[in-house]
Write an enzyme that holds these catalytic residues in place. Structure first.
Site, PDB file in Angstrom:
ATOM      1  N   GLU A   1      47.028  40.081  35.561  1.00 10.31           N
ATOM      2  CA  GLU A   1      46.994  39.962  34.091  1.00 10.31           C
ATOM      3  C   GLU A   1      47.336  41.287  33.428  1.00 10.31           C
ATOM      4  OE1 GLU A   1      43.398  37.909  32.894  1.00 10.31           O
ATOM      5  OE2 GLU A   1      44.085  36.085  33.888  1.00 10.31           O
TER       6      GLU A   1
ATOM      7  N   GLU B   1      45.204  32.353  40.222  1.00 10.50           N
ATOM      8  CA  GLU B   1      43.799  32.313  39.776  1.00 10.50           C
ATOM      9  C   GLU B   1      43.584  31.023  39.005  1.00 10.50           C
ATOM     10  OE1 GLU B   1      42.385  36.114  38.270  1.00 10.50           O
ATOM     11  OE2 GLU B   1      41.146  35.059  36.818  1.00 10.50           O
TER      12      GLU B   1
HETATM   13  C1  GAL Z   1      40.723  36.351  34.458  1.00  9.37           C
HETATM   14  C2  GAL Z   1      40.767  37.727  35.108  1.00  9.37           C
HETATM   15  C3  GAL Z   1      39.592  37.930  36.014  1.00  9.37           C
HETATM   16  C4  GAL Z   1      38.319  37.507  35.335  1.00  9.37           C
HETATM   17  C5  GAL Z   1      38.444  36.070  34.930  1.00  9.37           C
HETATM   18  C6  GAL Z   1      37.218  35.496  34.292  1.00  9.37           C
HETATM   19  O1  GAL Z   1      41.516  36.249  33.353  1.00  9.37           O
HETATM   20  O2  GAL Z   1      41.945  37.865  35.844  1.00  9.37           O
HETATM   21  O3  GAL Z   1      39.514  39.273  36.411  1.00  9.37           O
HETATM   22  O4  GAL Z   1      38.111  38.325  34.254  1.00  9.37           O
HETATM   23  O5  GAL Z   1      39.496  35.977  34.000  1.00  9.37           O
HETATM   24  O6  GAL Z   1      37.407  34.182  33.935  1.00  9.37           O
END
Ligand code: GAL
Length: 704
Positions: A316, A396
């Protein structure tokens, strides 16, 4: 002699006998310093390490501080294989033949020799010599490179289900005398990513079923412990998970050893930010000066792990966006990928993007092999419309929120907390809980079921990495302080599975699963949703106090079955059947008064090595052994023998109790004691007491 640090958080500076060896701002990177020129031979030597982690905040999660991974003194002869000086790959690998390509860097140092003999021996998992080759190598520079190709006939291939490991042993000889031995793990496998077929391992399509994990080990903090990490991986394996994303930084090298051995596919990540910051004092301050060195060291260190399949050069990253002429994201992405490819052309490079639109500069760089989508599961199906011919990985997913053992009804009413990504975190309902029915998630995420369904249905999604395998310290969401952990784990901070653990197990493994929830202690007349995750069966029948409440089967793409039941105390029983034959049964009983403690050790025999651990589950139950679902008694822990209590936890994300000491409360009926072995052969006894409870004692054996 040299000294190896696997990771020091952060801004470490090291001296030997007052001589300055160097600085490493990056808190996750491994490094080596040469000591020989500065040693007092026969005298006393002093190594000093300074850490400066004073500038806060510098991470979005709990980073730990200081020397939190292994440190080693390494003695070497003058001529030796350079540190991280091998690169072993298998350009050809099938059931009949493997070609093993071995590239080596020999360090001639200050030795007065110009020729050495290099032997490469490949041993199988049973230490049997399989093939060997040797080469005379003439010095061409202090570091002289060589390459060899060896063949292994009828190799056992490495895979997630059968992680067969060979070892390449490199011997360096001067005039017949051994001067160095260097070992590299070898997993014989081929793989590729395909725009339509997803991930292909050893010629077969398969899904990468992964989780993201931060580097903390719950109550143990970030200090690496092999057994603690192995236990996490065992729990994940049993759930059907076969992949790990080391979010968002290089892991302890020992974690990769475990992944090699246990069959995990690793996405090895480098950075959570580039030049633009995420927190005031994070790595953006050092990126420009250090990214090349740090990234090169990560690739050199990790490229020989058969478990590593993907490099991620960013999560991100803020440079995804840029207005007007600001295309820094493209420039940096190209540069990072170039660095990786200069050292390793066998693995794809990805970045984890939360904005997957066409204007994303990182994707538009054209340098990325695998387009990484964070969240956005509803856009996976249109991936090829947006990025024709490209390859997709769900870097993710999910970010659903659950407290183990807490249920908000009705189970099909969805809570999106906070209500939007840019809205403040919640201040907390009365108990800072999130429902474990998989009906609570973050606005950028989804329920577990939603992302999992999209993943199963779409062959081109090569893999998914659920955020997260375990709850972790820091970044509390959806609640503000006093919450101090995330609620996102499939398992809580103590490693107790939440109900969705069995959802994954039912979908990701071939073993029969039957898991009904919630507990069976409610108010008379309350309407309770009883859910069952199940697999390898056609139907589940639910009974309350002997009365059938009906059979249910998952229709279409459903992932569970649900009964709406008017509560009466007693016994809830579920039976799963296939072709009319019973597959599994599960019973939950209304618990009476808290009466006793039950202790269960994950391992009762430990190595007396000062490091081994036993995780002891403490259950607060009624006289019959039924878990008290809301038990929160203060428990006291007494240990005898050569061991210590390394940590106490209960998985409660709002608990401010110390993880150390000898007292801890239970949470929703459970607590965890982590016992660390001492060094002597002995018997250990742990006794746990709680007010009004019959205490329990468990014995463990310590052996050399
Ligand atoms: C994502 C991020 C993670 C964590 C997660 C929580 O956007 O990459 O590090 O913060 O959100 O939902």
């Amino acid at each position: 002699m040299a000294i190896d640090f696997d990771g020091v958080y952060r801004n470490s500076e090291v001296w030997i006998n007052g001589h300055y060896l160097g600085l490493r701002p990056n808190g996750y990177i491994s490094f080596r310093y040469e000591l020989s020129p500065y040693l007092h031979y026969g005298g006393q030597n002093t190594i000093a390490v300074k850490v400066d982690n004073s500038k806060q905040p510098n991470a979005r999660w709990y980073s730990g501080s200081g020397i939190y991974r292994d440190v080693r003194l390494v003695t070497l002869n003058k001529v030796h294989v350079e540190n991280w000086g091998s690169f072993v790959s298998t350009p050809v690998a099938n059931e009949s033949i493997a070609k093993v390509n071995i590239q080596l860097k020999i360090n001639f140092g200050s030795a007065q020799v110009t020729t050495v003999l290099v032997k490469n021996l490949i041993f199988d998992q049973g230490h049997k010599l399989v093939v060997t080759a040797e080469k005379t190598v003439k010095l061409t520079g202090v570091i002289t490179a060589l390459q060899e190709e060896l063949e292994v006939k009828n190799p056992s291939l490495w895979s997630d289900v059968r992680p067969y490991l060979y070892t390449v042993q490199t011997q360096v000889l001067i005039k017949g005398k051994l001067t160095d031995t260097y070992e590299t793990p070898l997993g014989i496998r081929t793989f590729s990513f395909d725009a339509d077929r997803g991930f292909v391992l050893n010629g077969k399509e398969m899904k990468i079923k992964g989780v993201c994990n931060h580097h903390d080990l719950g109550a143990l903090g970030t200090a690496f412990n092999v057994r603690a990490a192995e236990r996490q991986l065992e729990l994940l394996k049993a759930m059907g998970c076969n992949a790990i994303r080391t979010s968002h930084n290089p892991p302890a090298p020992a974690l990769l050893d475990l992944c090699d051995r246990m069959g995990f596919i690793v996405m090895d990540e480098a950075f959570d930010m580039w030049v633009k910051k995420k927190s005031e004092f994070d790595y953006h301050l050092y990126f420009t000066k250090w990214h090349q060195k740090d990234l090169e060291d990560q690739i050199l260190r990790d490229c020989d792990h058969p478990s590593v399949f993907i490099w991620s050069v960013g999560n991100e990253i803020q440079e995804q966006w840029g207005t007007g002429k600001d295309t820094t994201g493209r420039v940096i992405a190209r540069e990072l990928v170039k660095i990786v490819k200069s050292l390793d052309q066998t693995r794809p490079v990805t970045t984890a993007n939360n904005d997957v639109n066409l204007y994303n500069n990182v994707i538009q760089s054209g340098a990325i092999d695998l387009i990484g989508y964070n969240y956005n599961h509803e856009k996976w199906k249109d991936f090829h419309k947006t990025y024709p011919g490209k390859k997709l990985i769900a870097t993710e997913t999910t970010s659903a929120l659950q407290t183990r053992g807490h249920y908000d009804m009705p189970s099909d009413s969805i809570r999106i907390w906070p209500t939007a990504w840019d809205k403040p975190l919640l201040m907390g309902n009365e108990d800072f809980s999130c429902s474990a029915y998989d009906n609570c998630y973050s606005p950028w995420g989804s329920s577990h079921e939603a992302s999992l369904k999209a993943f199963i249905d779409d062959p081109l999604v090569s893999g998914m990495f659920v955020w997260t395998g375990f709850d972790y310290l820091g970044e509390p969401t959806p609640y503000e302080w006093p919450a101090r952990s995330f609620y996102f784990g499939i398992l809580d901070l103590a490693g107790f599975p939440k109900d969705v653990y069995y959802l994954y197990q039912s979908v990701w493994t071939d073993q029969p699963v039957l898991h009904i929830f919630p507990h069976w202690n409610w108010k008379a007349g309350q309407v309770i949703d009883v859910c069952a995750y199940y697999s390898q069966a056609d139907e589940v029948e639910l009974y309350l106090n002997g009365q059938s409440l009906g059979k249910k089967s998952k229709a279409n793409d459903e992932m569970k079955v649900t009964w709406r039941v008017k509560y009466e105390p007693g016994t809830l029983k579920a039976i799963s059947r296939k072709n009319g034959q019973v597959v599994l049964e599960q019973t939950i009983q209304t618990a009476g008064k808290a009466a006793k403690v039950i202790l269960l050790a994950d391992r009762s025999k430990l190595k007396a090595n000062g490091k081994d651990l036993s995780y002891i589950t403490v259950k607060v139950t009624d006289l019959q052994g039924n878990l008290i679902p809301d038990a929160g008694q203060l428990l006291s822990f007494k240990l005898s023998g050569d061991a210590s209590i390394a940590g106490l936890d209960n998985g409660c994300p709002v608990s401010h109790e110390s993880f150390k000491g000898s007292r801890h409360k239970a949470f929703n009926g459970l607590a965890m004691a982590i016992i660390k072995a001492g060094h002597t052969k002995s018997s250990i006894q742990l006794t746990v007491n709680g007010e009004g409870l019959k205490p329990a004692t468990i014995a463990l054996d310590l052996n050399p």
